[in-house]
Design a protein around this motif. Structure first.
Motif, PDB file in Angstrom:
ATOM      1  N   ASN A 257     -15.533   8.549  -0.003  1.00  0.00           N
ATOM      2  CA  ASN A 257     -15.878   8.746  -1.327  1.00  0.00           C
ATOM      3  C   ASN A 257     -16.073   7.338  -1.806  1.00  0.00           C
ATOM      4  OD1 ASN A 257     -16.485   8.970  -3.865  1.00  0.00           O
ATOM      5  ND2 ASN A 257     -15.041  10.677  -4.233  1.00  0.00           N
ATOM      6  N   PHE A 258     -17.229   6.573  -2.090  1.00  0.00           N
ATOM      7  CA  PHE A 258     -17.246   5.222  -2.486  1.00  0.00           C
ATOM      8  C   PHE A 258     -16.339   5.090  -3.649  1.00  0.00           C
ATOM      9  CE2 PHE A 258     -20.930   5.386   0.365  1.00  0.00           C
ATOM     10  CZ  PHE A 258     -20.786   4.175   1.145  1.00  0.00           C
ATOM     11  N   HIS A 259     -16.278   5.813  -4.580  1.00  0.00           N
ATOM     12  CA  HIS A 259     -15.361   5.706  -6.035  1.00  0.00           C
ATOM     13  C   HIS A 259     -14.063   6.123  -5.845  1.00  0.00           C
ATOM     14  CE1 HIS A 259     -19.635   4.909  -7.192  1.00  0.00           C
ATOM     15  NE2 HIS A 259     -20.061   6.139  -6.565  1.00  0.00           N
ATOM     16  N   GLU A 260     -13.631   6.626  -4.818  1.00  0.00           N
ATOM     17  CA  GLU A 260     -12.151   6.830  -4.548  1.00  0.00           C
ATOM     18  C   GLU A 260     -11.097   5.750  -4.017  1.00  0.00           C
ATOM     19  OE1 GLU A 260      -9.223  10.059  -2.212  1.00  0.00           O
ATOM     20  OE2 GLU A 260     -11.465  10.133  -1.869  1.00  0.00           O
ATOM     21  N   VAL A 261     -10.375   5.583  -4.763  1.00  0.00           N
ATOM     22  CA  VAL A 261      -9.134   4.294  -4.298  1.00  0.00           C
ATOM     23  C   VAL A 261      -8.246   5.024  -3.801  1.00  0.00           C
ATOM     24  CG1 VAL A 261      -7.983   2.397  -5.127  1.00  0.00           C
ATOM     25  CG2 VAL A 261     -10.285   2.841  -6.376  1.00  0.00           C
ATOM     26  N   ALA A 262      -8.027   4.561  -2.371  1.00  0.00           N
ATOM     27  CA  ALA A 262      -6.962   4.983  -1.589  1.00  0.00           C
ATOM     28  C   ALA A 262      -6.021   3.840  -1.086  1.00  0.00           C
ATOM     29  CB  ALA A 262      -7.594   6.011  -0.445  1.00  0.00           C
ATOM     30  N   LEU A 263      -5.133   3.499  -1.800  1.00  0.00           N
ATOM     31  CA  LEU A 263      -4.504   2.241  -1.217  1.00  0.00           C
ATOM     32  C   LEU A 263      -3.337   2.893  -0.087  1.00  0.00           C
ATOM     33  CD1 LEU A 263      -3.350   0.834  -4.672  1.00  0.00           C
ATOM     34  CD2 LEU A 263      -5.461   0.495  -3.293  1.00  0.00           C
ATOM     35  N   ILE A 264      -2.863   1.769   0.741  1.00  0.00           N
ATOM     36  CA  ILE A 264      -2.203   1.955   1.953  1.00  0.00           C
ATOM     37  C   ILE A 264      -0.804   1.545   1.864  1.00  0.00           C
ATOM     38  CG2 ILE A 264      -2.260   1.546   4.411  1.00  0.00           C
ATOM     39  CD1 ILE A 264      -5.253   1.170   4.462  1.00  0.00           C
ATOM     40  N   ARG A 265       0.345   2.293   2.485  1.00  0.00           N
ATOM     41  CA  ARG A 265       1.523   1.988   2.408  1.00  0.00           C
ATOM     42  C   ARG A 265       1.954   1.978   4.008  1.00  0.00           C
ATOM     43  NH1 ARG A 265       4.788   3.134  -2.194  1.00  0.00           N
ATOM     44  NH2 ARG A 265       3.572   4.346  -3.847  1.00  0.00           N
ATOM     45  N   PRO A 266       2.925   0.946   4.455  1.00  0.00           N
ATOM     46  CA  PRO A 266       3.037   0.795   5.841  1.00  0.00           C
ATOM     47  C   PRO A 266       3.370   2.280   6.448  1.00  0.00           C
ATOM     48  CG  PRO A 266       4.345  -0.665   4.684  1.00  0.00           C
ATOM     49  CD  PRO A 266       3.541   0.169   3.771  1.00  0.00           C
ATOM     50  N   GLU A 267       3.913   3.266   5.769  1.00  0.00           N
ATOM     51  CA  GLU A 267       4.164   4.601   6.418  1.00  0.00           C
ATOM     52  C   GLU A 267       2.777   5.511   6.547  1.00  0.00           C
ATOM     53  OE1 GLU A 267       5.389   4.787   1.893  1.00  0.00           O
ATOM     54  OE2 GLU A 267       5.603   3.490   3.590  1.00  0.00           O
ATOM     55  N   ASP A 268       1.865   5.010   6.275  1.00  0.00           N
ATOM     56  CA  ASP A 268       0.445   5.663   6.414  1.00  0.00           C
ATOM     57  C   ASP A 268       0.129   5.471   7.618  1.00  0.00           C
ATOM     58  OD1 ASP A 268       0.932   6.710   3.606  1.00  0.00           O
ATOM     59  OD2 ASP A 268      -0.324   4.881   2.977  1.00  0.00           O
ATOM     60  N   LEU A 269       0.494   4.511   8.570  1.00  0.00           N
ATOM     61  CA  LEU A 269      -0.079   4.376   9.521  1.00  0.00           C
ATOM     62  C   LEU A 269       0.897   4.397  10.809  1.00  0.00           C
ATOM     63  CD1 LEU A 269      -3.051   3.399  10.323  1.00  0.00           C
ATOM     64  CD2 LEU A 269      -2.225   0.983  10.596  1.00  0.00           C
ATOM     65  N   ASP A 270       0.573   5.134  11.779  1.00  0.00           N
ATOM     66  CA  ASP A 270       1.606   5.440  12.795  1.00  0.00           C
ATOM     67  C   ASP A 270       1.470   4.283  13.935  1.00  0.00           C
ATOM     68  OD1 ASP A 270       2.098   8.103  12.038  1.00  0.00           O
ATOM     69  OD2 ASP A 270       0.425   9.004  13.421  1.00  0.00           O
TER      70      ASP A 270
END
Length: 374
Positions: free
Chosen positions: A222-235
């Motif tokens: 979704n081009f208009h959705e903002v999903a920020l990343i935390r360190p725990e989001d990535l294995d």
């Protein structure tokens, strides 16, 4: 030369006194050419059918001119700046590339059809057989070929067809302007004029403006959705393509979409396995955040996406030409045509626990360009 003995050749004085028709006959004889069939397209001059054919040819050259003018107008004045879907001007924006292609195609088509029709309807029908000869050309051959070319021009009847000449010149001239507009237009806006803006080749969308924080954002589809990343989001051992985001862009649909589409924005965020030995580049020892490393996704060979990651070996593969980059060794090229390491984005975590960029890349991303020295 064929069919004429050296003693039979005219002297320079005789050559100078020959008419064009005599030179043409001599030239064909010297070249060993035999005219098997020759027929004028219009034995009777000025008929209505001939005038109709002339107008038809002129029509296609006029179409070429109009297509060229339309191309220039569209290239210069059609709204080309991005307009988000479902906005008032998005439809016109979406037509920019099709209009450019269509108008340029019409110009090329008009010139091609006009030239083809002129050849079929006005150039005399001729069938000639020529013996093949070797060696250079004598002076008599050079003189006769000029006469033959002039004679061919007259027999084509182009000299007395002013309508076709004017429309062909107009069509070719406008098309030429359109062809020149393509390379010249891209030089009007010099991307190197101000190397400190994020629009230059030296910087990317990760360049901070007015001290504003630049977050790492995932693309959810979704081009208009903002999903920020935390360190725990990535294995551990995982990777993800991320893009820049600023809070000032949250309600700006155009900026949100542009950040995902800009060619030099994609970054590979990689979380190495704990304890993995890594060789860091001199001067970039603190660019990572723990086991998190961020490298430009743009291959330094020709700009393809280095989107294939092998976590066991730490190799990033570019699928276009099979360049391989070693993530365990500061993105250094290991195989393939690429010769420069992938630029590394300096990252950290802010007070809210989100991954952010500490700055833009310290070097230009992607392939080399003229102003780049390394």
């Amino acid at each position: 030369m064929s069919g004429v003995q050296p003693n039979d050749l005219p002297s320079e004085a005789e050559l100078a006194g020959m008419s064009r028709d005599e030179l043409v006959k001599l030239g064909t004889k010297l070249d060993g050419v035999e005219i098997v069939h020759y027929e004028e397209r219009w034995p009777v001059k000025g008929t209505r059918a001939e005038r109709r054919a002339e107008r038809l040819v002129a029509l296609w050259f006029t179409i070429a001119a109009l297509g060229g003018l339309a191309f220039l107008a569209a290239f210069l004045f059609w709204p080309w700046k991005y307009e988000a879907p479902n906005t008032e001007h998005h439809f016109l924006y979406s037509l920019y590339t099709p209009v450019i292609g269509l108008t340029l195609g019409i110009a090329i088509l008009g010139l091609g059809v006009g030239a083809l029709l002129y050849t079929k309807k006005f150039i005399p029908e001729e069938l000639a057989v020529q013996e093949r000869g070797d060696g250079g050309s004598a002076e008599v051959d050079k003189a006769t070929i000029v006469a033959e070319l002039a004679d061919a021009g007259e027999r084509s009847t182009l000299g007395r067809r002013s309508l076709i000449k004017r429309t062909a010149g107009l069509g070719a001239g406008v098309f030429g302007l359109g062809v020149l507009a393509l390379p010249l237009g891209s030089l009007i806006r010099n991307p190197h004029a101000d190397s400190e803006t994020k629009a230059s080749l030296w910087h990317t969308g990760w360049k901070a403006e007015n001290g504003e924080k630049v977050y790492l954002r995932r693309h959810t589809g979704n081009f208009h959705e903002v999903a920020l990343i935390r360190p725990e989001d990535l294995d551990a051992g995982g990777f993800e393509t991320v893009f820049p985001f600023r809070e000032s862009e949250r309600d700006d649909e155009e900026a949100l979409v542009a950040a995902l589409k800009r060619a030099d924005n994609p970054v590979m965020l990689i979380r190495l396995r704990p304890g993995q030995s890594v060789v860091k580049r001199e001067g970039q020892e603190n660019f990572n955040y723990g086991d998190f490393y961020a490298y430009s996704k743009i291959c330094t060979h020709l700009g393809c996406p280095t989107s294939l990651y092998e976590q066991q070996t730490g190799l990033l593969l570019c699928p276009c030409h099979q360049s391989q980059f070693d993530v365990f060794h500061y993105g250094k090229p290991r195989f393939g045509p690429a010769t420069r390491a992938l630029p590394q984005l300096p990252i950290t975590v802010d007070e809210d626990g989100y991954l952010i960029a500490r700055s833009d890349f310290i070097e230009a991303v992607g392939p080399a360009f003229w102003e780049r020295k390394s």
